[in-house]
Scaffold this active site. Structure first.
Site, short mmCIF file in Angstrom:
data_model
loop_
_atom_site.label_atom_id
_atom_site.label_comp_id
_atom_site.label_asym_id
_atom_site.label_seq_id
_atom_site.Cartn_x
_atom_site.Cartn_y
_atom_site.Cartn_z
N ASP A 11 0.86 -1.16 0.00
CA ASP A 11 0.00 0.00 0.00
C ASP A 11 0.92 1.23 0.00
O ASP A 11 2.11 1.13 0.29
CB ASP A 11 -0.87 -0.03 1.26
CG ASP A 11 -1.62 1.26 1.49
OD1 ASP A 11 -2.39 1.65 0.60
OD2 ASP A 11 -1.40 1.88 2.54
N ASP A 13 -0.15 5.12 1.04
CA ASP A 13 -0.37 6.07 2.13
C ASP A 13 -0.43 5.35 3.47
O ASP A 13 -1.24 4.45 3.67
CB ASP A 13 -1.66 6.86 1.91
CG ASP A 13 -1.55 7.82 0.73
OD1 ASP A 13 -0.63 8.65 0.73
OD2 ASP A 13 -2.39 7.72 -0.19
N ASP A 167 -1.41 -0.78 5.99
CA ASP A 167 -1.67 -0.21 7.32
C ASP A 167 -3.14 -0.15 7.67
O ASP A 167 -3.50 0.44 8.69
CB ASP A 167 -1.08 1.21 7.39
CG ASP A 167 -1.81 2.17 6.45
OD1 ASP A 167 -2.01 1.82 5.27
OD2 ASP A 167 -2.19 3.27 6.90
#
Length: 218
Positions: A11, A13, A167
């Site tokens: 991922d 961001d 995250d």
């Protein structure tokens, strides 16, 4: 050393770039611009990783369909005014370079638009390291498995040889839906209890710990 995971998908961001707080601020500011209820930090952080349409509709449920284009415009105004100042998490460049040197295929699966990701790759200098990328305006949004399915197909990698790192629960649910392993990082958008509830291979708590885990297990 034999590689357990031929393909490692990140991922963006909150996983590679320390941008979660900036996204939250942009969502809140755009809601205020339209005179809508400003979402809490927790509600705004929850949508990080989703495509922009899904993210804004969840973060600001009072948003009328007719006001969506204006909301998008205000969000992009607030986010893009400062995105060039955002930084990668400490050690990210070295981590990505080391994984590439070890022969892993590297990819990105992100809720960003294609234009947004290309901008971020340019600012960060990481673009040269990734073999393939997928964005939310090209695929179904997370947690749909399309991004991972397409990346594995493009790079010729089986499910058992792919690892998704993210995250948010959206990342881990996408990994489950695609039949691949998921690894959580707790230094981004979602709280550690929510990440662990998705039963990832592990949940690491710093960029340094992420590198150590990958060196031992990937």
């Amino acid at each position: 050393m034999a590689k357990r995971f031929e393909l490692i998908v990140f991922d963006w961001d909150g996983t590679l770039m320390d941008s979660a707080a900036a996204i939250v601020r942009a969502i809140q500011a755009s809601a205020a611009d339209l005179g809508l209820p400003v979402p809490s930090d927790v509600r705004a952080r929850h949508v990080i990783g989703l495509g922009l349409s899904d993210a804004l509709h969840y973060a600001v449920p009072e948003l009328a369909e007719s006001d969506y284009p204006q909301m998008v415009e205000r969000y992009r105004h607030h986010y893009l005014s400062g995105d060039h100042q955002l930084t990668l998490f400490d050690g990210t460049v070295e981590l990505i370079a080391a994984l590439r040197e070890r022969g892993h295929l590297l990819a990105v699966a992100t809720g960003k638009s294609r234009k947004g990701l290309e901008r971020a790759l340019s600012f960060s200098g990481l673009g040269e390291y990734f073999h393939a990328t997928r964005c939310a305006d090209e695929c179904f949004s997370k947690p749909h498995p399309a991004m991972l399915d397409e990346l594995m197909d493009e790079l010729g990698v089986a499910q058992a040889s792919c690892l998704m790192i993210g995250d948010t629960t959206h990342d881990l649910q996408m990994a489950k839906n695609a039949g691949v392993a998921g690894l959580a990082v707790s230094f981004g958008a979602h709280p550690v209890e929510q990440l662990q509830a998705e039963a990832p291979l592990a949940c690491v708590h710093s960029p340094a710990e992420l590198r150590e885990w990958l060196e031992r297990n990937a």
